[in-house]
Scaffold this motif. Structure first.
Motif, PDB file in Angstrom:
ATOM      1  N   ALA A  53      -8.603   0.567  -7.209  1.00 55.24           N
ATOM      2  CA  ALA A  53     -10.007   0.182  -7.378  1.00 55.24           C
ATOM      3  C   ALA A  53     -10.175  -1.329  -7.441  1.00 55.24           C
ATOM      4  O   ALA A  53     -11.251  -1.825  -7.795  1.00 55.24           O
ATOM      5  CB  ALA A  53     -10.572   0.823  -8.644  1.00 55.24           C
TER       6      ALA A  53
ATOM      7  N   CYS B  39      -4.498   2.174  -0.388  1.00 59.02           N
ATOM      8  CA  CYS B  39      -5.340   1.089   0.106  1.00 59.02           C
ATOM      9  C   CYS B  39      -6.518   1.650   0.884  1.00 59.02           C
ATOM     10  O   CYS B  39      -6.377   2.602   1.658  1.00 59.02           O
ATOM     11  CB  CYS B  39      -4.533   0.138   0.979  1.00 59.02           C
ATOM     12  N   THR B  40      -7.669   1.026   0.672  1.00 57.69           N
ATOM     13  CA  THR B  40      -8.909   1.456   1.314  1.00 57.69           C
ATOM     14  C   THR B  40      -9.638   0.242   1.860  1.00 57.69           C
ATOM     15  O   THR B  40      -9.781  -0.772   1.154  1.00 57.69           O
ATOM     16  CB  THR B  40      -9.832   2.184   0.315  1.00 57.69           C
TER      17      THR B  40
ATOM     18  N   PHE C 269      -9.214  -2.858  -0.582  1.00 57.24           N
ATOM     19  CA  PHE C 269      -8.958  -2.461  -1.960  1.00 57.24           C
ATOM     20  C   PHE C 269      -7.565  -1.852  -2.076  1.00 57.24           C
ATOM     21  O   PHE C 269      -7.119  -1.126  -1.183  1.00 57.24           O
ATOM     22  CB  PHE C 269      -9.973  -1.404  -2.420  1.00 57.24           C
ATOM     23  N   GLN C 270      -6.921  -2.140  -3.204  1.00 54.33           N
ATOM     24  CA  GLN C 270      -5.726  -1.399  -3.599  1.00 54.33           C
ATOM     25  C   GLN C 270      -6.083  -0.688  -4.897  1.00 54.33           C
ATOM     26  O   GLN C 270      -6.352  -1.321  -5.914  1.00 54.33           O
ATOM     27  CB  GLN C 270      -4.524  -2.313  -3.820  1.00 54.33           C
TER      28      GLN C 270
ATOM     29  N   LEU D  27     -12.386   5.516  -5.311  1.00 56.58           N
ATOM     30  CA  LEU D  27     -11.261   4.601  -5.503  1.00 56.58           C
ATOM     31  C   LEU D  27     -10.544   4.956  -6.795  1.00 56.58           C
ATOM     32  O   LEU D  27     -11.155   4.972  -7.867  1.00 56.58           O
ATOM     33  CB  LEU D  27     -11.755   3.145  -5.550  1.00 56.58           C
ATOM     34  N   ASN D  28      -9.264   5.244  -6.690  1.00 54.08           N
ATOM     35  CA  ASN D  28      -8.475   5.648  -7.852  1.00 54.08           C
ATOM     36  C   ASN D  28      -7.802   4.420  -8.472  1.00 54.08           C
ATOM     37  O   ASN D  28      -6.906   3.830  -7.872  1.00 54.08           O
ATOM     38  CB  ASN D  28      -7.417   6.669  -7.433  1.00 54.08           C
TER      39      ASN D  28
ATOM     40  N   CYS E 279       0.827  -1.201   0.000  1.00 53.27           N
ATOM     41  CA  CYS E 279       0.000   0.000   0.000  1.00 53.27           C
ATOM     42  C   CYS E 279       0.864   1.256   0.000  1.00 53.27           C
ATOM     43  O   CYS E 279       1.858   1.339   0.728  1.00 53.27           O
ATOM     44  CB  CYS E 279      -0.903   0.027   1.225  1.00 53.27           C
TER      45      CYS E 279
ATOM     46  N   VAL F 269     -13.153  -1.122   2.890  1.00 47.83           N
ATOM     47  CA  VAL F 269     -14.551  -0.788   2.615  1.00 47.83           C
ATOM     48  C   VAL F 269     -15.465  -1.752   3.354  1.00 47.83           C
ATOM     49  O   VAL F 269     -15.312  -2.975   3.251  1.00 47.83           O
ATOM     50  CB  VAL F 269     -14.846  -0.836   1.107  1.00 47.83           C
TER      51      VAL F 269
END
Length: 241
Positions: A152, A91-92, A149-150, A84-85, A58, A94
């Motif tokens: 998108a 990293c996100t 997520f990494q 999300l890019n 990340c 969700v």
């Protein structure tokens, strides 16, 4: 509905209101199981071996100027993919939840505290009943459902029945190698929000539509059966006798 009576630990993504659940107490540090989302190999268990290379590299965000670290809750008009890019390595985490699921409510204070433990990561939450297309796209058949997520791309799914701050810390560390801040704990403010820990009542329109469709189908099938019966030779005379 929530599968509490059968010993379940999740609610159907389209389930209706359920009975309240008391606050979950802190439990010992346990290992979080991993179910990889893309691709889909066999499920494996996370390890706390610090020598293992992280599964997801990340890019940690710059937190300069950020004073308050809380998860962002998407409303019905907001699309997850806008946050999300696809060209980034950020990293996100969700969370898919529903406000009437008691398992989502018990998880809420723990998820609310996570951004303070991992300030360089992003945390989003969305109501699965309001984002049914996203729930289908990412395989959310039960809530709460947590995906890492990494950019998108979904990389891993939290698949542990014990959803506490400690098991969530373990999961993130085992996937990313990022250490959690040791002084973070669940506070009274985390029980207040932003993710709700108190159940809300609402109408499950999906369940209502399903029941209406089922009732209509049964009525239609009954009428058609009677019509066919009268058309069969000999059935009408038999009925009259």
């Amino acid at each position: 509905a929530c599968d509490a009576a059968a010993g379940g630990d999740a609610c159907g993504a389209g389930s209706g209101p359920a009975a309240p659940l008391g606050r979950a107490g802190g439990q010992g540090r346990e290992q979080a199981a991993l179910e990889t989302v893309l691709p889909a190999p066999a499920e494996e268990s996370n390890s706390t071996d610090g020598a293992k290379a992280p599964k997801v590299n990340c890019e940690e965000r710059n937190v300069t100027g950020i004073e308050r670290f809380t998860p962002q809750i998407l409303n019905v008009s907001q699309d997850l993919m806008e946050f999300l890019n696809p060209n980034s390595s950020d990293c996100t985490l969700v969370l898919f939840y529903t406000p009437w699921c008691r398992f989502s409510a018990s998880l809420a204070p723990h998820f609310n505290s996570l951004p303070r433990a991992f300030p360089t990561l992003r945390f989003l939450a969305l109501d699965a009943s309001q984002h049914s297309s996203l729930s289908t796209r990412f395989g959310t058949v039960a809530v709460p459902n947590i995906l890492l997520f990494q950019g998108a791309k979904p990389m891993a799914r939290f698949n542990h029945t014990d959803r506490t701050l400690e098991t969530l810390k373990d999961f993130i560390f085992n996937q990313t190698g990022i250490e959690a801040k040791s002084d973070v704990a669940v506070t009274e403010e985390d029980w207040e929000g932003p993710l709700p820990s108190v159940l809300t009542k609402g109408i499950d329109w999906l369940l209502l539509f399903s029941l209406l469709f089922l009732a209509s189908f049964v009525m239609y099938a009954t009428v058609r059966t009677e019509s066919i019966r009268w058309l069969i030779p000999g059935q009408e005379h038999e009925h009259q006798e």
